[in-house]
Design a protein around this motif. Structure first.
Motif, PDB file in Angstrom:
ATOM      1  N   PHE A 129       0.860  -0.954   0.107  1.00 28.23           N
ATOM      2  CA  PHE A 129      -0.447  -0.393  -0.270  1.00 28.23           C
ATOM      3  C   PHE A 129       1.045   1.783  -0.278  1.00 28.23           C
ATOM      4  O   PHE A 129       0.517   2.519  -0.829  1.00 28.23           O
ATOM      5  CB  PHE A 129      -0.902   0.011   1.649  1.00 28.23           C
ATOM      6  CG  PHE A 129      -1.694  -0.894   0.972  1.00 28.23           C
ATOM      7  CD1 PHE A 129      -3.604  -0.646   0.125  1.00 28.23           C
ATOM      8  CD2 PHE A 129      -1.383  -2.744   2.020  1.00 28.23           C
ATOM      9  CE1 PHE A 129      -4.354  -1.488   0.634  1.00 28.23           C
ATOM     10  CE2 PHE A 129      -2.955  -3.108   1.977  1.00 28.23           C
ATOM     11  CZ  PHE A 129      -3.989  -3.528   1.154  1.00 28.23           C
ATOM     12  N   SER A 130       2.200   1.289   0.312  1.00 23.84           N
ATOM     13  CA  SER A 130       3.030   2.380   0.690  1.00 23.84           C
ATOM     14  C   SER A 130       4.524   1.978  -0.162  1.00 23.84           C
ATOM     15  O   SER A 130       5.363   2.412   0.213  1.00 23.84           O
ATOM     16  CB  SER A 130       2.765   3.244   1.749  1.00 23.84           C
ATOM     17  OG  SER A 130       3.424   2.063   3.091  1.00 23.84           O
ATOM     18  N   ASP A 131       4.681   1.016  -0.762  1.00 24.51           N
ATOM     19  CA  ASP A 131       5.705   1.512  -1.121  1.00 24.51           C
ATOM     20  C   ASP A 131       6.623   0.768  -0.157  1.00 24.51           C
ATOM     21  O   ASP A 131       8.400   0.677  -0.133  1.00 24.51           O
ATOM     22  CB  ASP A 131       6.951   1.913  -2.053  1.00 24.51           C
ATOM     23  CG  ASP A 131       5.602   2.030  -3.232  1.00 24.51           C
ATOM     24  OD1 ASP A 131       4.731   1.193  -3.689  1.00 24.51           O
ATOM     25  OD2 ASP A 131       6.032   2.747  -3.619  1.00 24.51           O
ATOM     26  N   THR A 132       6.341  -0.391   1.077  1.00 21.34           N
ATOM     27  CA  THR A 132       6.861  -0.135   2.688  1.00 21.34           C
ATOM     28  C   THR A 132       8.091  -1.903   3.151  1.00 21.34           C
ATOM     29  O   THR A 132       6.289  -2.803   2.652  1.00 21.34           O
ATOM     30  CB  THR A 132       6.364   0.000   3.390  1.00 21.34           C
ATOM     31  OG1 THR A 132       6.023   1.806   2.810  1.00 21.34           O
ATOM     32  CG2 THR A 132       6.950   0.161   4.774  1.00 21.34           C
ATOM     33  N   ILE A 133       8.560  -2.241   3.282  1.00 20.40           N
ATOM     34  CA  ILE A 133       8.944  -3.083   3.836  1.00 20.40           C
ATOM     35  C   ILE A 133       8.562  -3.814   5.274  1.00 20.40           C
ATOM     36  O   ILE A 133       9.206  -2.233   5.970  1.00 20.40           O
ATOM     37  CB  ILE A 133       9.579  -4.264   3.938  1.00 20.40           C
ATOM     38  CG1 ILE A 133      10.442  -4.869   4.930  1.00 20.40           C
ATOM     39  CG2 ILE A 133      11.944  -3.123   3.585  1.00 20.40           C
ATOM     40  CD1 ILE A 133       9.652  -6.352   4.428  1.00 20.40           C
ATOM     41  N   LEU A 134       8.158  -3.330   6.017  1.00 20.28           N
ATOM     42  CA  LEU A 134       7.823  -3.025   7.910  1.00 20.28           C
ATOM     43  C   LEU A 134       8.190  -3.891   9.148  1.00 20.28           C
ATOM     44  O   LEU A 134       8.508  -5.308   8.547  1.00 20.28           O
ATOM     45  CB  LEU A 134       6.266  -3.012   7.659  1.00 20.28           C
ATOM     46  CG  LEU A 134       5.636  -2.154   6.890  1.00 20.28           C
ATOM     47  CD1 LEU A 134       3.921  -2.172   7.402  1.00 20.28           C
ATOM     48  CD2 LEU A 134       5.796  -0.744   7.512  1.00 20.28           C
ATOM     49  N   MET A 135       8.474  -3.109   9.609  1.00 24.46           N
ATOM     50  CA  MET A 135       9.294  -3.983  10.936  1.00 24.46           C
ATOM     51  C   MET A 135       9.366  -3.857  11.816  1.00 24.46           C
ATOM     52  O   MET A 135       9.368  -2.707  12.583  1.00 24.46           O
ATOM     53  CB  MET A 135      11.413  -3.645  10.757  1.00 24.46           C
ATOM     54  CG  MET A 135      11.995  -4.317   9.475  1.00 24.46           C
ATOM     55  SD  MET A 135      13.096  -3.643   8.969  1.00 24.46           S
ATOM     56  CE  MET A 135      13.328  -2.508   8.319  1.00 24.46           C
ATOM     57  N   GLY A 136       9.105  -4.535  12.726  1.00 26.70           N
ATOM     58  CA  GLY A 136       7.583  -4.220  14.044  1.00 26.70           C
ATOM     59  C   GLY A 136       8.882  -4.811  15.165  1.00 26.70           C
ATOM     60  O   GLY A 136       9.423  -5.371  15.256  1.00 26.70           O
ATOM     61  N   PHE A 137       8.337  -3.927  16.132  1.00 22.45           N
ATOM     62  CA  PHE A 137       9.602  -4.003  17.148  1.00 22.45           C
ATOM     63  C   PHE A 137       8.798  -3.739  18.342  1.00 22.45           C
ATOM     64  O   PHE A 137       7.912  -2.044  18.468  1.00 22.45           O
ATOM     65  CB  PHE A 137      10.562  -2.973  17.318  1.00 22.45           C
ATOM     66  CG  PHE A 137      11.414  -3.019  16.115  1.00 22.45           C
ATOM     67  CD1 PHE A 137      12.724  -3.715  16.376  1.00 22.45           C
ATOM     68  CD2 PHE A 137      11.394  -2.281  14.638  1.00 22.45           C
ATOM     69  CE1 PHE A 137      14.120  -3.935  15.374  1.00 22.45           C
ATOM     70  CE2 PHE A 137      13.024  -2.725  13.963  1.00 22.45           C
ATOM     71  CZ  PHE A 137      13.440  -3.582  14.560  1.00 22.45           C
TER      72      PHE A 137
END
Length: 278
Positions: free
Chosen positions: A220-228
């Motif tokens: 949706f936003s060209d992103t790789i999300l990393m959760g912390f």
């Protein structure tokens, strides 16, 4: 999460083979996608559905990926039947649409469509770019510039204080539900530094004990999300950045007003904390 489409198998290896009549044709206009809504979910047109009014569709199609043995292609500048059963629908529908593997295909194709659309001409010399034969890459024959798909690293941050977690709502966005703090990584900083900076910028808090949870591709936003997850370090009083957030507040585990959904890393992290699993 939206990419969890098992037992279906997603394969994004670049194989620029020509489409056939059975191949899927993904077509986008702005933030909308051409699809058919059925009682049991969505479907995309196949080349056989579009070929009558689009004689060049096979020659101009761009290979995207396969799911199982089904090939998906990007098509552009097509003509459609006036009373077609396929309609343009906003990309946000992919958050909830079934079957999930087609929703994932639709939003992943959307990300690639945006990249191809923005790479028609070389950003260095202005000449027209062409598709590389071996890699998913746009090449400029004039100056040798090579452009690969853009993926932006970003963090999702679960700030905790004992049995409380900090949740927020975005300012000025269509999405109005509770979320966690988030932000993009800047040049020259580590991911952990991004976590600390975003928390300080958005709510004025210090954090410690930063620990990685998992990642998610978010087209949706060209992103790789990393959760912390991380722990509050010091006072819990919030200083809100009102340009980014409409509100931010602490919630006890048993008071979290969020229910499970299938789409996002943010939701999974909230539910994990709500259930006492972190």
């Amino acid at each position: 999460m939206i990419q969890d489409i098992q037992p279906h198998q997603f394969d994004n290896q670049y194989r620029p083979c020509p489409p056939d009549a059975q191949s899927y044709a993904l077509y986008y206009e702005g933030q909308s996608t051409l699809l058919k809504k059925r009682k049991d979910g969505i479907d995309f047109p196949r080349f056989r559905d579009l070929e009558r009014l689009n004689e060049e569709i096979y020659e101009e199609a761009v290979y995207l990926f396969t799911i199982d043995e089904e090939r998906f292609y990007l098509v552009q500048n097509i003509s459609r039947e006036r009373l077609s059963e396929f309609t343009m629908e906003n990309k946000e529908s992919f958050r909830y649409a079934e079957p999930q593997y087609l929703a994932f295909a639709g939003i992943t194709g959307y990300q690639l469509n945006n990249w191809y659309r923005n790479r028609k001409f070389c950003g260095r010399c202005g000449h027209k770019m062409r598709h590389d034969e071996k890699e998913r890459m746009m090449r400029c024959d004039h100056c040798g510039n090579m452009e690969f798909p853009k993926i932006c690293p970003a963090v999702i941050i679960g700030v905790t204080d004992g049995d409380k977690i900090l949740m927020s709502k975005y300012a000025g966005r269509a999405y109005k539900k509770y979320a966690l703090l988030a932000g993009f990584t800047e040049i020259g900083e580590t991911i952990e530094e991004t976590v600390q900076r975003e928390v300080m910028e958005e709510v004025g808090l210090k954090v410690k004990n930063i620990r990685y949870y998992k990642s998610q591709p978010w087209s949706f936003s060209d992103t790789i999300l990393m959760g912390f997850y991380c722990d509050l370090d010091g006072e819990e009083e919030i200083t809100l950045d009102r340009e980014e957030l409409a509100l931010a507040e602490w919630f006890q585990r048993d008071e979290i007003p969020v229910e499970p959904s299938r789409d996002s890393l943010t939701n999974e992290m909230i539910i994990k904390f709500k259930n006492g699993e972190v």
